[in-house]
Design a protein around this motif. Sequence first.
Motif, PDB file in Angstrom:
ATOM      1  N   THR A  18       0.946  -1.600   0.061  1.00 55.86           N
ATOM      2  CA  THR A  18       0.120   0.176   0.114  1.00 55.86           C
ATOM      3  C   THR A  18       1.103   0.775   0.057  1.00 55.86           C
ATOM      4  O   THR A  18       0.586   2.238  -0.108  1.00 55.86           O
ATOM      5  N   ARG A  19       2.135   1.263   0.755  1.00 56.31           N
ATOM      6  CA  ARG A  19       2.948   2.211   0.723  1.00 56.31           C
ATOM      7  C   ARG A  19       2.894   3.007  -0.516  1.00 56.31           C
ATOM      8  O   ARG A  19       4.060   3.910  -0.841  1.00 56.31           O
ATOM      9  N   GLY A  20       3.231   2.302  -1.795  1.00 55.32           N
ATOM     10  CA  GLY A  20       3.498   2.336  -2.916  1.00 55.32           C
ATOM     11  C   GLY A  20       2.348   2.941  -4.141  1.00 55.32           C
ATOM     12  O   GLY A  20       2.386   4.007  -5.452  1.00 55.32           O
ATOM     13  N   THR A  45       3.951  -3.546  -6.499  1.00 56.86           N
ATOM     14  CA  THR A  45       3.273  -2.621  -6.753  1.00 56.86           C
ATOM     15  C   THR A  45       3.726  -1.629  -7.577  1.00 56.86           C
ATOM     16  O   THR A  45       3.158  -1.254  -8.214  1.00 56.86           O
ATOM     17  N   GLY A  46       5.002  -1.528  -7.475  1.00 56.54           N
ATOM     18  CA  GLY A  46       5.356  -1.087  -9.130  1.00 56.54           C
ATOM     19  C   GLY A  46       5.196  -1.470 -10.166  1.00 56.54           C
ATOM     20  O   GLY A  46       4.927  -0.850 -11.275  1.00 56.54           O
ATOM     21  N   ALA A  47       4.717  -2.884 -10.649  1.00 60.12           N
ATOM     22  CA  ALA A  47       4.187  -3.480 -11.791  1.00 60.12           C
ATOM     23  C   ALA A  47       2.696  -3.513 -11.871  1.00 60.12           C
ATOM     24  O   ALA A  47       2.800  -2.870 -13.098  1.00 60.12           O
ATOM     25  N   ALA A 160       2.069 -12.034 -10.814  1.00 54.87           N
ATOM     26  CA  ALA A 160       4.042 -12.929 -10.372  1.00 54.87           C
ATOM     27  C   ALA A 160       4.835 -12.083 -10.209  1.00 54.87           C
ATOM     28  O   ALA A 160       5.174 -12.570  -8.644  1.00 54.87           O
ATOM     29  N   ALA A 161       4.862 -10.980  -9.952  1.00 52.52           N
ATOM     30  CA  ALA A 161       5.517  -9.469  -9.493  1.00 52.52           C
ATOM     31  C   ALA A 161       4.916  -9.716  -8.259  1.00 52.52           C
ATOM     32  O   ALA A 161       5.923  -8.782  -7.378  1.00 52.52           O
ATOM     33  N   CYS A 162       3.340  -9.475  -8.272  1.00 57.36           N
ATOM     34  CA  CYS A 162       3.078  -9.629  -6.598  1.00 57.36           C
ATOM     35  C   CYS A 162       3.049 -10.377  -5.685  1.00 57.36           C
ATOM     36  O   CYS A 162       2.974 -10.164  -4.554  1.00 57.36           O
ATOM     37  N   ALA A 163       3.646 -12.123  -6.060  1.00 56.48           N
ATOM     38  CA  ALA A 163       4.078 -12.829  -5.382  1.00 56.48           C
ATOM     39  C   ALA A 163       5.050 -13.119  -4.378  1.00 56.48           C
ATOM     40  O   ALA A 163       5.910 -13.410  -4.472  1.00 56.48           O
ATOM     41  N   VAL A 164       4.542 -12.570  -2.585  1.00 55.37           N
ATOM     42  CA  VAL A 164       5.081 -12.244  -2.191  1.00 55.37           C
ATOM     43  C   VAL A 164       5.537 -13.671  -1.294  1.00 55.37           C
ATOM     44  O   VAL A 164       4.572 -13.774  -0.856  1.00 55.37           O
ATOM     45  N   ASP A 180       7.444 -12.703  -6.225  1.00 58.14           N
ATOM     46  CA  ASP A 180       7.827 -10.941  -6.108  1.00 58.14           C
ATOM     47  C   ASP A 180       9.477 -10.680  -6.948  1.00 58.14           C
ATOM     48  O   ASP A 180      10.844 -11.287  -6.502  1.00 58.14           O
ATOM     49  N   GLY A 181       9.550  -9.828  -7.747  1.00 62.84           N
ATOM     50  CA  GLY A 181      10.632  -9.781  -8.195  1.00 62.84           C
ATOM     51  C   GLY A 181      11.390  -8.900  -7.170  1.00 62.84           C
ATOM     52  O   GLY A 181      13.278  -8.933  -7.471  1.00 62.84           O
ATOM     53  N   GLU A 182      10.876  -8.073  -6.461  1.00 58.49           N
ATOM     54  CA  GLU A 182      11.941  -7.301  -5.504  1.00 58.49           C
ATOM     55  C   GLU A 182      13.062  -8.265  -4.455  1.00 58.49           C
ATOM     56  O   GLU A 182      13.875  -7.695  -4.157  1.00 58.49           O
TER      57      GLU A 182
END
Length: 309
Positions: A18-20, A45-47, A160-164, A180-182
């Motif tokens: 949510t900070r995104g 979130t950036g995705a 996929a990018a959001c899969a924490v 998550d890509g991070e």
Amino acid sequence: MRARTKPTVAFVATGGATRGIAHLGVLRACEELGVAPDIFVGTSTGALVAATYGQGMPLDLLLDGYRLPWKRRHQGPKFHLSTFIGAPPARDWLDPGYLLSGIFSLDGFERYLREVLPENDFTRVNKRILITAVDIDRSERVVFGRGHDDKTPISRAVAAACAVPLLFRPYPIEGRFLIDGEIARTLSADLAIEAGADIVIISNVYRPKQPPAPERSLARRGPVEVFHQTLNILLSEKERRGVDLYARSNPRTTLIDVAPELGTFSYLNRFAARSLLMRGYRAGLRGIAEAKERGIFDGSNPHGTGVVN
């Protein structure tokens, strides 16, 4: 006299749950200052920001998705907790190991995105959108978008990018399980530079809180505050080192590092949407206005100016 060429601008966003929402504030500052990114890069979130705003969805429509139901002004997408959290599909019950690899499924979120995105095909989007995830078995970054994997639908790439990890099960795409890509990189500004960006606007929501000396130490505010600060320090340091590396290895590219002070806002507190938006907006306005005053956006400096903080 050689004509000035308009520089190619990229917007690279971190995650942050949510900070995104602060990313939307930075983009609002871009709009007010007449800066329109050509390339969008993000994970988590950036995705989501890249896939929506990068397709021309208005900022107010996106922000509206975080408002309480009785405060909504538009019939646009809804980014409530229920949008992201879903029960496992029937097939997952047949694979107990996979079922226990995360609490929630992202299948429902992917279906929702499939319905609300203007386009779900990377090749049909005017702007360049690049989304990153990580292959959990090969321990390598996976990139979606033109010039990379552009066959996967945008909705699936964002899921996929959001899969924490642990919160969501790794997301399956073409036999690979992605997270998550991070986990690999807080930023993927190298993708923006590779795509031809002359100026990269970085929106980083992990700036650690620095309370004034008289305030009570964060160590005395309980485990949640300690966890948030620890995560911010870890991810912000990864981001800082990445920016320094990109600046040294790409001296012709200007990096504008925007890191709003978000204090100890929770990663799941959508009720703070307005505060997060305004903090992102103010930080973006300062950083991008300074860059404009230095002539960075007028195409007159072909050699780059390093990092603008």
